[in-house]
Design a protein around this motif. Sequence first.
Motif, short mmCIF file in Angstrom:
data_model
loop_
_atom_site.label_atom_id
_atom_site.label_comp_id
_atom_site.label_asym_id
_atom_site.label_seq_id
_atom_site.Cartn_x
_atom_site.Cartn_y
_atom_site.Cartn_z
N GLU A 295 16.72 -33.51 -15.23
CA GLU A 295 17.79 -34.09 -14.43
C GLU A 295 17.28 -35.26 -13.60
O GLU A 295 17.99 -36.27 -13.41
CB GLU A 295 18.40 -33.01 -13.52
CG GLU A 295 19.21 -31.97 -14.30
CD GLU A 295 19.68 -30.83 -13.42
OE1 GLU A 295 19.10 -30.67 -12.32
OE2 GLU A 295 20.63 -30.11 -13.83
N SER A 298 16.90 -38.12 -16.09
CA SER A 298 18.21 -38.61 -16.52
C SER A 298 18.91 -39.38 -15.41
O SER A 298 19.67 -40.32 -15.68
CB SER A 298 19.09 -37.44 -16.98
OG SER A 298 20.40 -37.85 -17.24
N GLY A 300 21.40 -38.57 -13.62
CA GLY A 300 22.85 -38.44 -13.70
C GLY A 300 23.50 -39.12 -14.88
O GLY A 300 24.73 -39.18 -14.97
N HIS A 302 23.30 -38.17 -18.04
CA HIS A 302 23.61 -37.25 -19.13
C HIS A 302 24.13 -35.93 -18.57
O HIS A 302 23.89 -35.58 -17.41
CB HIS A 302 22.36 -36.96 -19.97
CG HIS A 302 21.67 -38.19 -20.48
ND1 HIS A 302 20.68 -38.82 -19.77
CD2 HIS A 302 21.85 -38.89 -21.63
CE1 HIS A 302 20.25 -39.86 -20.47
NE2 HIS A 302 20.95 -39.93 -21.60
N GLN A 303 24.84 -35.20 -19.42
CA GLN A 303 25.25 -33.85 -19.08
C GLN A 303 24.24 -32.87 -19.68
O GLN A 303 24.15 -32.74 -20.90
CB GLN A 303 26.65 -33.56 -19.65
CG GLN A 303 27.73 -34.51 -19.16
CD GLN A 303 29.05 -34.27 -19.85
OE1 GLN A 303 29.26 -33.22 -20.46
NE2 GLN A 303 29.96 -35.24 -19.75
N SER A 305 22.67 -29.00 -19.92
CA SER A 305 22.95 -27.57 -19.67
C SER A 305 21.77 -26.73 -20.14
O SER A 305 21.01 -27.12 -21.03
CB SER A 305 24.22 -27.14 -20.42
OG SER A 305 24.03 -27.28 -21.83
N ARG A 340 25.42 -35.61 -24.17
CA ARG A 340 25.20 -34.19 -23.80
C ARG A 340 23.86 -33.73 -24.35
O ARG A 340 23.49 -34.05 -25.49
CB ARG A 340 26.32 -33.31 -24.36
CG ARG A 340 27.70 -33.63 -23.83
CD ARG A 340 28.71 -32.58 -24.33
NE ARG A 340 28.58 -32.31 -25.75
CZ ARG A 340 29.12 -33.05 -26.71
NH1 ARG A 340 29.83 -34.13 -26.39
NH2 ARG A 340 28.97 -32.72 -27.99
N GLU A 342 21.82 -29.98 -24.65
CA GLU A 342 21.90 -28.53 -24.47
C GLU A 342 20.54 -27.90 -24.73
O GLU A 342 19.98 -28.02 -25.82
CB GLU A 342 22.94 -27.94 -25.43
CG GLU A 342 24.34 -28.50 -25.24
CD GLU A 342 25.30 -28.04 -26.32
OE1 GLU A 342 24.87 -27.24 -27.19
OE2 GLU A 342 26.47 -28.48 -26.32
#
Length: 432
Positions: A295, A298, A300, A302-303, A305, A340, A342
């Motif tokens: 994070e 990134s 902010g 990218h998303q 999870s 995104r 994951e």
Amino acid sequence: MSPRLIFWISNVVRIFLVLAGTALAAYFWGLVPGLIIGFLVLLTMFLIQLVYLQRLGDWLDNPSSSRLPDGSGAWTEVFSRLYKLRRGDEKNQAELTEWLARFRQAMTLLPDGVVIMDDVLFLEWCNPAAEHHLGLSLSQDKGMRVTNLVRSPEFMDYIILGRYETPLTLSFRDRKLIAHIIPFENRRQILVTHDVTESERIDMMRRDFIANASHELRTPLTVINGFLEIASLQPDLDIPTRNAHLKLMSEQGERMQRLVEDMLTLTRLESVDHLLRTEVVNMRGLLEQILQEAEALSAGRHQISLSVEGPDIKGSTDEIRSALTNLVTNAIRYTPQGGRIEICWQSVEQGAKFSVRDNGIGISPEHISRLTERFYRVDKSRSRETQGTGLGLAIVKHVLLRHNAQLFIESTPEVGSVFAVQFPGTVLHQLH
């Protein structure tokens, strides 16, 4: 008393007894009956000798210490000596057979090929390494000329010239061999083959690594030296330009530092002296740390999870963190803004699985098999923009090898990629 003296004394005594018996028979029954009795006794003794000679001949046709014939008189000593000689021969033969078996076993275990040929190059024996190197088969090719089996112009020239003092470098059956013929005895020769394919490949990899490392270091050094030269020639540069130069030099210095650190990491992972120190790896805590770093990288854009449903494992925390961080970092670098990512850790039937899925730029199929090579880049310009060293996936490969894990890559251009790591059940930490 010597055996020879005993032999003559015993035979003289036998002759004397026959003569004495003949004289007594002649005295009691007359001269003719006495002579007949003496003749019959001598004939019987002669026939007995013939029987023993026949037994000896039969035994000599198939000598064995277990079936030596019995004899009387002088034959007892003869057969006794033959028994001792045969026992000695059988013992020597057993020892020779054992040594031959040991020799063949040793030759079988040798990594180098060994071929025994006669003076006209007919195959007499070869070990499995020679069968593998030259495509021979001892059971099928024994007795055939080696030059008819190894069809190579280089090998034929080597045989014809007969300059055996210099080994031959031979490219044969997609392998590189060092062949050397060694004459021994009067009618035999040994062909020794040494496979240098792997060492040649390693040498090539080493040369490529040095060349690539030199190239990667040359660029930032050129930038830094260029700006330093400008600064020394133009000491009155305006502050914005000087700050821009310092920023670029700082970035290039950091790039060199990352490159050197990655090279040192690879060297340490490949070293046989660097043993794997296993411990219980807290996967949830580790992945949460990796998520925080992702994070931050990134910022902010990218998303991201995280799903953790798998067990803890046994291994090196630092090495596993390095490998998994590289995979997550690559996903961030090669996924456009708004994409995104994951991250998933789960139990599977074979053990445990880590995966990173993104909807980034993807990778063409022809590049996937080479991604773990050192300094291999799909897009060199983009890799430099993302500040990659080209060693990340090579580090991942070596870490996974040390943990008996496997890397699987699925990717489609302009759709995204999935990098998955399969850990075997043997590294799972069982709670008691």
